[in-house]
Design a protein around this motif. Structure first.
Motif, PDB file in Angstrom:
ATOM      1  N   UNK A 119       2.544   7.351  24.399  1.00 31.92           N
ATOM      2  CA  UNK A 119       2.634   5.666  23.307  1.00 31.92           C
ATOM      3  C   UNK A 119       2.655   5.245  21.789  1.00 31.92           C
ATOM      4  N   UNK A 120       1.091   5.354  22.674  1.00 33.60           N
ATOM      5  CA  UNK A 120       0.307   4.803  20.556  1.00 33.60           C
ATOM      6  C   UNK A 120       0.134   5.576  19.425  1.00 33.60           C
ATOM      7  N   UNK A 121      -0.091   7.104  20.438  1.00 31.78           N
ATOM      8  CA  UNK A 121      -0.411   8.204  19.346  1.00 31.78           C
ATOM      9  C   UNK A 121       1.468   8.774  18.718  1.00 31.78           C
ATOM     10  N   UNK A 122       2.369   7.685  18.837  1.00 28.99           N
ATOM     11  CA  UNK A 122       3.628   7.970  18.500  1.00 28.99           C
ATOM     12  C   UNK A 122       3.918   6.740  17.966  1.00 28.99           C
ATOM     13  N   UNK A 123       3.544   5.495  18.510  1.00 28.07           N
ATOM     14  CA  UNK A 123       3.187   4.551  17.318  1.00 28.07           C
ATOM     15  C   UNK A 123       2.330   4.726  16.355  1.00 28.07           C
ATOM     16  N   UNK A 124       1.121   4.878  16.674  1.00 35.65           N
ATOM     17  CA  UNK A 124       0.743   5.250  15.054  1.00 35.65           C
ATOM     18  C   UNK A 124       1.254   6.542  13.960  1.00 35.65           C
ATOM     19  N   UNK A 125       1.427   7.509  13.959  1.00 27.23           N
ATOM     20  CA  UNK A 125       1.674   8.222  13.646  1.00 27.23           C
ATOM     21  C   UNK A 125       3.351   7.663  12.788  1.00 27.23           C
ATOM     22  N   UNK A 126       4.320   6.694  13.831  1.00 27.90           N
ATOM     23  CA  UNK A 126       5.318   6.443  13.504  1.00 27.90           C
ATOM     24  C   UNK A 126       4.919   5.111  12.098  1.00 27.90           C
ATOM     25  N   UNK A 127       3.674   4.514  12.308  1.00 26.05           N
ATOM     26  CA  UNK A 127       3.361   3.253  11.561  1.00 26.05           C
ATOM     27  C   UNK A 127       2.602   4.214  10.338  1.00 26.05           C
ATOM     28  N   UNK A 128       2.096   5.112  10.164  1.00 28.09           N
ATOM     29  CA  UNK A 128       1.045   6.141   9.274  1.00 28.09           C
ATOM     30  C   UNK A 128       2.178   6.588   8.479  1.00 28.09           C
ATOM     31  N   UNK A 129       3.384   6.743   8.955  1.00 25.50           N
ATOM     32  CA  UNK A 129       5.135   7.297   7.926  1.00 25.50           C
ATOM     33  C   UNK A 129       5.461   5.950   6.733  1.00 25.50           C
ATOM     34  N   UNK A 130       5.374   4.574   8.217  1.00 19.19           N
ATOM     35  CA  UNK A 130       5.624   3.764   7.235  1.00 19.19           C
ATOM     36  C   UNK A 130       4.942   3.639   6.162  1.00 19.19           C
ATOM     37  N   UNK A 131       3.513   2.687   6.389  1.00 21.94           N
ATOM     38  CA  UNK A 131       2.620   2.580   5.438  1.00 21.94           C
ATOM     39  C   UNK A 131       2.652   3.778   4.424  1.00 21.94           C
ATOM     40  N   UNK A 132       2.866   4.797   4.873  1.00 24.98           N
ATOM     41  CA  UNK A 132       2.676   6.532   3.585  1.00 24.98           C
ATOM     42  C   UNK A 132       3.926   5.614   2.250  1.00 24.98           C
ATOM     43  N   UNK A 133       4.603   5.022   3.662  1.00 26.80           N
ATOM     44  CA  UNK A 133       6.066   5.319   2.493  1.00 26.80           C
ATOM     45  C   UNK A 133       5.491   3.703   1.571  1.00 26.80           C
ATOM     46  N   UNK A 134       5.172   2.604   2.181  1.00 24.55           N
ATOM     47  CA  UNK A 134       4.731   1.746   1.136  1.00 24.55           C
ATOM     48  C   UNK A 134       4.208   1.570   0.439  1.00 24.55           C
ATOM     49  N   UNK A 135       3.086   2.657   0.034  1.00 20.06           N
ATOM     50  CA  UNK A 135       2.063   2.834  -0.137  1.00 20.06           C
ATOM     51  C   UNK A 135       3.182   3.697  -1.816  1.00 20.06           C
ATOM     52  N   UNK A 136       3.787   4.891  -1.485  1.00 20.77           N
ATOM     53  CA  UNK A 136       4.832   5.226  -2.668  1.00 20.77           C
ATOM     54  C   UNK A 136       5.133   4.909  -3.034  1.00 20.77           C
ATOM     55  N   UNK A 137       6.012   3.850  -2.401  1.00 23.29           N
ATOM     56  CA  UNK A 137       6.832   2.837  -2.771  1.00 23.29           C
ATOM     57  C   UNK A 137       6.204   2.666  -4.119  1.00 23.29           C
ATOM     58  N   UNK A 138       4.810   1.214  -3.959  1.00 19.11           N
ATOM     59  CA  UNK A 138       4.715   0.464  -4.868  1.00 19.11           C
ATOM     60  C   UNK A 138       3.573   1.284  -6.177  1.00 19.11           C
ATOM     61  N   UNK A 139       3.377   2.889  -5.902  1.00 17.47           N
ATOM     62  CA  UNK A 139       3.139   3.593  -6.737  1.00 17.47           C
ATOM     63  C   UNK A 139       4.467   3.854  -8.063  1.00 17.47           C
ATOM     64  N   UNK A 140       5.229   4.007  -6.836  1.00 15.17           N
ATOM     65  CA  UNK A 140       6.568   4.089  -8.396  1.00 15.17           C
ATOM     66  C   UNK A 140       6.189   3.407  -9.133  1.00 15.17           C
ATOM     67  N   UNK A 141       6.808   1.445  -8.283  1.00 14.87           N
ATOM     68  CA  UNK A 141       6.716   0.762  -8.970  1.00 14.87           C
ATOM     69  C   UNK A 141       5.868   0.531  -9.903  1.00 14.87           C
ATOM     70  N   UNK A 142       4.682   1.021  -9.905  1.00 14.86           N
ATOM     71  CA  UNK A 142       3.842   0.862 -10.451  1.00 14.86           C
ATOM     72  C   UNK A 142       4.061   1.785 -12.742  1.00 14.86           C
ATOM     73  N   UNK A 143       4.871   2.727 -12.072  1.00 17.03           N
ATOM     74  CA  UNK A 143       4.796   3.367 -13.070  1.00 17.03           C
ATOM     75  C   UNK A 143       5.617   3.387 -14.059  1.00 17.03           C
ATOM     76  N   UNK A 144       5.650   3.443 -15.433  1.00 17.22           N
ATOM     77  CA  UNK A 144       6.278   3.096 -16.341  1.00 17.22           C
ATOM     78  C   UNK A 144       8.115   3.881 -16.441  1.00 17.22           C
ATOM     79  N   UNK A 145       8.415   3.531 -16.636  1.00 15.55           N
ATOM     80  CA  UNK A 145      10.070   3.933 -16.854  1.00 15.55           C
ATOM     81  C   UNK A 145       9.752   5.419 -17.795  1.00 15.55           C
ATOM     82  N   UNK A 146      10.265   6.190 -17.222  1.00 15.38           N
ATOM     83  CA  UNK A 146      10.653   7.788 -17.994  1.00 15.38           C
ATOM     84  C   UNK A 146       8.913   8.353 -19.128  1.00 15.38           C
ATOM     85  N   UNK A 147       7.902   7.507 -17.834  1.00 20.38           N
ATOM     86  CA  UNK A 147       6.358   8.034 -18.098  1.00 20.38           C
ATOM     87  C   UNK A 147       5.788   9.734 -17.039  1.00 20.38           C
TER      88      UNK A 147
END
Length: 147
Positions: A119-147
Motif C-alpha cells: 500500500x505505502x510503496x504503491x502510494x510513494x511510487x505514484x506520488x514520486x511520479x506525480x511530483x517528478x511530472x510537476x518538477x518537469x512542468x515547472x522547469x519547462x515553464x521556466x525555459x525561454x521559447x526557442x531556447x
C-alpha cells in the motif's frame, strides 16, 4: 494492519512532513494565483489554482495514511518561502523549489517502505511520479521559447 517490517514511527513522521509540505502548497499556490498579472494571467492563475487543489487532495491522502497507521496528523504547515518578488519567473522558481522539496519527502517515504508494504510503496511510487511530472512542468515553464 499486519506487521510488515516497516518502522511505523518513521513512516508516520515522513507522512507528516508530506502532509505539511502539501498544506504549504495549498497556501503557496493560492497566494501565487492572486499575485499573477499580465497578458498570460488567466491560464497561469488557472494552473496555480489547480496546483492548490491538487495539493489539498495530496494532503488529505497523506493524512488518511497517517491515521491508517494509527498516527496523528500534524497541524503544522511546511515552510512558506516568500521572496516578495512577483514576476512570474520568480514565482515559478519558488514553485520549483517547493516541488523539489516535496519530491524528496516522497522519495524518503519510498526508501522506508520499498519491498515492505505494498500500500505505502504503491502510494510513494505514484506520488514520486506525480511530483517528478510537476518538477518537469515547472522547469519547462521556466525555459525561454526557442531556447
Amino acid at each position: 494492519m499486519a506487521n510488515t517490517g516497516i518502522d511505523q514511527d518513521a513512516v508516520v513522521q515522513v507522512l507528516n512532513h508530506i502532509l505539511e509540505a502539501e498544506l504549504a502548497g495549498v497556501v503557496r499556490y493560492t497566494h501565487y494565483a492572486l499575485m499573477v498579472f499580465g497578458y498570460n494571467r488567466i491560464p497561469i492563475v488557472s494552473w496555480m489554482r489547480g496546483q492548490a487543489n491538487e495539493s489539498l487532495l495530496h494532503a488529505n491522502e497523506a493524512g488518511e495514511l497517517i491515521t491508517h497507521l494509527g498516527g496523528h496528523p500534524s497541524l503544522g504547515i511546511g515552510p512558506l518561502l516568500e521572496t516578495h518578488k512577483h514576476d512570474i519567473g520568480d514565482i515559478l522558481r519558488e514553485s520549483l523549489e517547493h516541488e523539489t522539496q516535496a519530491l524528496a519527502e516522497y522519495y524518503s517515504l519510498l526508501e522506508l517502505v520499498n519491498g515492505r508494504n505494498v500500500l505505502l510503496e504503491e502510494y510513494a511510487r505514484r506520488m514520486c511520479a506525480l511530483e517528478e511530472t510537476h518538477v518537469g512542468e515547472v522547469r519547462k515553464m521556466l525555459l525561454k521559447p526557442g531556447g
